[in-house]
Design an enzyme around this catalytic site. Structure first.
Site, mmCIF file in Angstrom:
data_model
loop_
_atom_site.group_PDB
_atom_site.id
_atom_site.type_symbol
_atom_site.label_atom_id
_atom_site.label_comp_id
_atom_site.label_asym_id
_atom_site.label_seq_id
_atom_site.Cartn_x
_atom_site.Cartn_y
_atom_site.Cartn_z
ATOM 1 N N SER A 51 1.029 -1.213 0.019
ATOM 2 C CA SER A 51 -0.038 0.028 0.038
ATOM 3 C C SER A 51 0.827 1.167 0.112
ATOM 4 C CB SER A 51 -1.125 -0.099 1.148
ATOM 5 O OG SER A 51 -1.587 -1.196 1.287
HETATM 6 N N1 SAM Z 1 -0.316 -4.356 4.148
HETATM 7 C C1 SAM Z 1 0.504 -4.905 3.003
HETATM 8 C C2 SAM Z 1 1.771 -4.281 2.923
HETATM 9 O O1 SAM Z 1 2.190 -3.597 3.641
HETATM 10 O O2 SAM Z 1 2.160 -4.945 1.934
HETATM 11 C C3 SAM Z 1 -0.161 -4.771 1.687
HETATM 12 C C4 SAM Z 1 -1.463 -5.602 1.519
HETATM 13 S S1 SAM Z 1 -2.164 -6.004 0.050
HETATM 14 C C5 SAM Z 1 -2.948 -4.391 -0.632
HETATM 15 C C6 SAM Z 1 -3.524 -6.996 0.326
HETATM 16 C C7 SAM Z 1 -2.996 -8.173 0.504
HETATM 17 O O3 SAM Z 1 -4.048 -9.094 1.034
HETATM 18 C C8 SAM Z 1 -2.544 -9.116 -0.506
HETATM 19 O O4 SAM Z 1 -1.080 -9.624 -0.213
HETATM 20 C C9 SAM Z 1 -3.435 -10.275 -0.740
HETATM 21 O O5 SAM Z 1 -2.801 -11.658 -1.142
HETATM 22 C C10 SAM Z 1 -4.094 -10.296 0.741
HETATM 23 N N2 SAM Z 1 -5.348 -11.146 0.929
HETATM 24 C C11 SAM Z 1 -6.446 -11.210 -0.008
HETATM 25 N N3 SAM Z 1 -7.390 -11.816 0.450
HETATM 26 C C12 SAM Z 1 -6.933 -12.316 1.502
HETATM 27 C C13 SAM Z 1 -7.500 -13.276 2.618
HETATM 28 N N4 SAM Z 1 -8.691 -13.691 2.365
HETATM 29 N N5 SAM Z 1 -6.990 -13.718 3.487
HETATM 30 C C14 SAM Z 1 -5.395 -13.129 3.583
HETATM 31 N N6 SAM Z 1 -4.977 -12.294 2.955
HETATM 32 C C15 SAM Z 1 -5.673 -11.925 1.809
#
Ligand code: SAM
Length: 219
Positions: free
Chosen positions: A59
Site C-alpha cells: 500500500s
Molecule cells: N499491508 C500490505 C503491505 O504492507 O504490503 C499490503 C496488503 S495488499 C494491499 C493486500 C493483501 O491481502 C495481498 O497480499 C493479498 O494476497 C491479501 N489477501 C487478499 N485476500 C486475503 C484473505 N482472504 N486472507 C488473507 N490475505 C488476503
C-alpha cells in the site's frame, strides 16, 4: 542508514497531510525499501503503491499512515491484520504498539507470506507472526483482538471479524468492488457496533469465504 534522506522527505510530506507524530515516528524508523522487491528499491519512498508480485501491491505510505492513525494504536495491544502482503504495514504497527504488543497477520498467498516473513526477520520485527490462511473469517485462535486492520477490500463486513473484535475495539476495513470506501468499525463496551465511512479508496480484493470469489472475482 540507507535512504534516510528519502525517508525523511516522505515523512515530512505525511506530516503536512496531518498524520500524527506517533505514526510519523514509526514511519521514520521502518525501512520501506527492505519490504519491496529489489527492482523497486529506488522508488520505495515515493508515496504510491508498488507491485510485490502475484498481482498484489504494498500500500502507499499515506494509506498505511492513515490506517494506523484511524486505528488509534496503543502500547501492548493484540492486533489482527488481514492481508500481510510485504509485511510493511505490520512493521509500522509493530513499531507503534512496541515489544509488548503482538500482531497476528494473515496472508492467503504462500509466496507473499514467505516474502513478508523474510522482510520482517531481516528488519527485526519478531512480534509479528505471519500465518498462511484465508483470513476473511479472521483468526479466532488468538482472538479477541484490540484492533483489526483489513488491507484488502471486502464485499461487506465479515461477521466473524465483528465477533473477534474486543469490546472497546476498533477495526478498519475497505469495502466494495468497483467503488470502495474505507470504514472505521467500533465496538462499544456493551457490544454495540457503529460504522463510519471515511471515503473512497482503492485496494485489491479480499478473496475467500467471507470475501470475493477466487475465480469470478465477484461475491
Ligand atoms: N499491508 C500490505 C503491505 O504492507 O504490503 C499490503 C496488503 S495488499 C494491499 C493486500 C493483501 O491481502 C495481498 O497480499 C493479498 O494476497 C491479501 N489477501 C487478499 N485476500 C486475503 C484473505 N482472504 N486472507 C488473507 N490475505 C488476503
Amino acid at each position: 542508514m540507507e535512504y534516510e534522506r528519502e525517508r525523511s522527505h516522505l515523512v515530512k510530506s505525511l506530516k503536512e497531510q496531518g498524520i500524527s507524530e506517533r505514526t510519523l515516528k514509526a514511519m521514520k524508523k521502518v525501512q520501506r525499501h527492505l519490504f519491496v522487491p529489489s527492482i523497486h528499491t529506488s522508488r520505495a519512498y515515493v508515496d504510491s503503491p508498488l507491485p510485490i508480485g502475484h498481482a498484489q501491491t504494498i500500500s502507499a505510505p499515506h494509506m498505511v499512515a492513515i490506517m494506523c492513525d484511524l486505528l488509534d494504536l496503543q502500547d501492548g495491544q493484540r492486533i489482527l491484520e488481514i492481508g500481510t502482503g510485504s509485511g510493511y504495514n505490520a512493521a509500522v504497527m509493530a513499531e507503534i504498539i512496541g515489544k509488548k504488543g503482538h500482531i497476528y497477520s494473515i496472508e492467503r498467498l504462500e509466496p507473499l507470506a514467505n516474502f513478508a516473513r523474510r522482510n520482517l526477520e531481516k528488519t527485526g520485527y519478531s512480534n509479528v507472526e505471519v500465518i498462511l490462511a484465508d483470513g476473511s473469517g479472521g483468526y479466532p485462535e488468538h482472538g479477541p483482538y484490540d484492533r483489526i486492520c483489513v488491507t484488502a477490500s471486502a464485499p461487506e463486513t465479515p461477521k466473524p471479524l465483528l465477533e473477534q473484535l474486543k469490546p472497546g475495539g476498533i477495526m478498519i476495513l475497505p469495502e466494495g468492488e468497483a467503488f470502495q470506501n474505507l470504514f472505521i468499525v467500533r465496538k462499544s463496551m456493551s457490544g454495540e457496533i457503529t460504522k463510519e465511512n471515511r471515503g473512497g479508496v482503492i485496494f485489491v480484493p479480499l478473496v475467500g469465504d467471507y470475501g470475493f470469489n477466487m475465480f469470478t472475482g465477484h461475491r
